[in-house]
Design an enzyme around this catalytic site. Sequence first.
Site, PDB file in Angstrom:
ATOM      1  N   GLY A 123       5.967  -5.273  -3.597  1.00 26.30           N
ATOM      2  CA  GLY A 123       7.220  -5.998  -3.730  1.00 26.30           C
ATOM      3  C   GLY A 123       8.334  -5.374  -2.899  1.00 26.30           C
ATOM      4  O   GLY A 123       9.214  -6.055  -2.406  1.00 26.30           O
ATOM      5  N   TYR A 141       9.278   3.368   0.940  1.00 32.11           N
ATOM      6  CA  TYR A 141       8.192   4.335   0.776  1.00 32.11           C
ATOM      7  C   TYR A 141       8.248   5.423   1.853  1.00 32.11           C
ATOM      8  O   TYR A 141       7.320   5.603   2.638  1.00 32.11           O
ATOM      9  CB  TYR A 141       6.845   3.618   0.809  1.00 32.11           C
ATOM     10  N   HIS A 171      11.999   5.125  -3.114  1.00 27.98           N
ATOM     11  CA  HIS A 171      10.940   5.716  -3.926  1.00 27.98           C
ATOM     12  C   HIS A 171      10.678   7.180  -3.590  1.00 27.98           C
ATOM     13  O   HIS A 171       9.886   7.845  -4.270  1.00 27.98           O
ATOM     14  CB  HIS A 171       9.644   4.917  -3.763  1.00 27.98           C
TER      15      HIS A 171
END
Length: 218
Positions: free
Chosen positions: A147, A153, A159
Amino acid sequence: MNVLIVHAHENPDSFSSSLAKLAIDFFEEAGHSVSISDLYQKGFNPIAGKHDFKSITNETYYKYALEQFNASNLNSFAEDIQEEMNLLKKADVLIFNFPLWWFGMPAILKGWVDRVLAYGFAYGGDHGLYKEGRFKEKKAFLSITTGSPASFYTNNGTHARPLKNILRNINEGILGLVGFEVIPPFICYSVSRISNDQRKAILDKYSTFLSLNFKKGF
C-alpha cells in the site's frame, strides 16, 4: 518444471491476482506445469488444531508439533493439508503471491505455512535445515504488492527500514529454513495509488523478471 503459486488475495480483480495470472501464463507458455493454490477461493482454514489429523496419537498429552511429526510418519494428515503437501512436493518452484499486511503475510497465508510446512514433513526427522533442508534443490520467491510507496521503505523513510529487512523472516526464517534457494522478491509498490499505465509497466517488468530468472529449459 512444476510451479506452485500460493495466492493469498480475496479479490480476483486485484493487482495481486493479476500478478498470479501473469505468472501462470508465463510458465505455461514456456511449457511448464503450473498449479495454483488460491487460498481464499479454496476457503483454506488458516487455524491449526486437532482437525489437522485423521487421528490423535496421544490423547493424554496433546502437542501440535508432535502430532505433526507423527502424522508425517503415519500419513494421517487431514485431506486439505495433504492436498497442499502433494502440490508442494511436486513443485520445483514455489511462489508466495500476496499483499503485504502489517509487515508480513495475510493470516490465511501464514496459516498455510503453519499447517502445511509441518514438523516431520518440511523439517525435522529425516530433514535438515537451510542448505540441508528438504527443498534444497528447489527455488522460491515472493511476489508482493504494497500500500505504501517505495520511498517509505528506506532507512530515512516513514517505515525507517528497507523492505528486504522486513521480509527477512519470510525469506530466511521460512523459505530458506526448509531449504529453498530464495530468489530476491518482486515488489509492486503502492499499486492502489498509481495509474493503469503504471500498473501495466509493472506487469511488463514482472514478465522480464520471470524471463531473467526462469529461462526456458530451467
